[in-house]
Write a protein that holds these residues in place. Structure first.
Motif, short mmCIF file in Angstrom:
data_model
loop_
_atom_site.label_atom_id
_atom_site.label_comp_id
_atom_site.label_asym_id
_atom_site.label_seq_id
_atom_site.Cartn_x
_atom_site.Cartn_y
_atom_site.Cartn_z
N GLN A 36 0.97 -1.14 0.12
CA GLN A 36 0.02 0.02 -0.03
C GLN A 36 0.94 1.34 -0.06
N LEU A 37 1.98 1.50 0.80
CA LEU A 37 2.79 2.29 0.96
C LEU A 37 3.55 2.65 -0.37
N ARG A 38 4.03 1.71 -1.02
CA ARG A 38 4.64 1.64 -2.24
C ARG A 38 3.70 2.17 -3.51
N LEU A 39 2.56 1.79 -3.51
CA LEU A 39 1.77 2.17 -4.32
C LEU A 39 1.41 3.61 -4.33
N GLU A 40 1.25 4.05 -2.94
CA GLU A 40 0.92 5.60 -2.72
C GLU A 40 1.96 6.36 -3.23
N VAL A 43 5.79 4.16 -6.62
CA VAL A 43 7.30 3.33 -6.73
C VAL A 43 6.82 1.65 -7.28
N SER A 44 7.68 1.21 -8.24
CA SER A 44 7.53 -0.06 -8.78
C SER A 44 8.27 -0.87 -7.83
N LYS A 45 7.95 -2.33 -7.89
CA LYS A 45 8.54 -3.20 -6.87
C LYS A 45 10.10 -3.01 -7.45
N ARG A 46 10.51 -2.90 -8.69
CA ARG A 46 11.78 -2.97 -9.04
C ARG A 46 12.44 -1.82 -8.62
N THR A 54 17.84 -5.17 -2.97
CA THR A 54 17.46 -6.49 -3.05
C THR A 54 16.90 -6.72 -4.39
N HIS A 55 16.30 -7.87 -4.54
CA HIS A 55 15.74 -8.29 -5.76
C HIS A 55 14.28 -8.02 -5.86
N THR A 56 13.79 -7.91 -7.02
CA THR A 56 12.44 -7.56 -7.14
C THR A 56 11.58 -8.84 -6.67
N GLY A 57 11.80 -9.97 -6.84
CA GLY A 57 11.23 -11.18 -6.37
C GLY A 57 11.31 -11.19 -4.88
#
Length: 90
Positions: A36-40, A43-46, A54-57
């Protein structure tokens, strides 16, 4: 497997199972909050993975509640998203 080996096996108790369920629920709760914080922050996972080192996975599995999260990783993720971890009274 020998007969004596079977005697040494420890099967999970109801308490063990209850604790595991709580741990899983907590991982899922933290993962969803991080997502939720990332999407707000748009910011992409990558991008988050690169900011944290770290890695996206790994980010994916944290957000899905499949991985527990080390304290240092949690702090790094929060800082990368512009938050800080703070302990406050209830």
């Amino acid at each position: 497997m020998e007969k004596d080996d079977l005697k040494k096996l420890k099967f999970p108790t109801e308490e063990d199972i209850s604790r595991l369920k709580k741990d899983n629920a907590l991982r899922l709760e933290w993962g969803k909050k991080i997502q939720q914080l990332r999407l707000e922050r748009h910011v992409s996972k990558r991008q988050l993975a690169e900011m944290v080192g770290t890695h996206t996975g790994h980010i994916t599995r944290i957000e899905e509640g499949k991985y527990g999260i080390r304290f240092e990783t949690l702090v790094s993720i929060l800082e990368a998203l512009g938050y800080k971890l703070e302990i406050v009274p209830r």
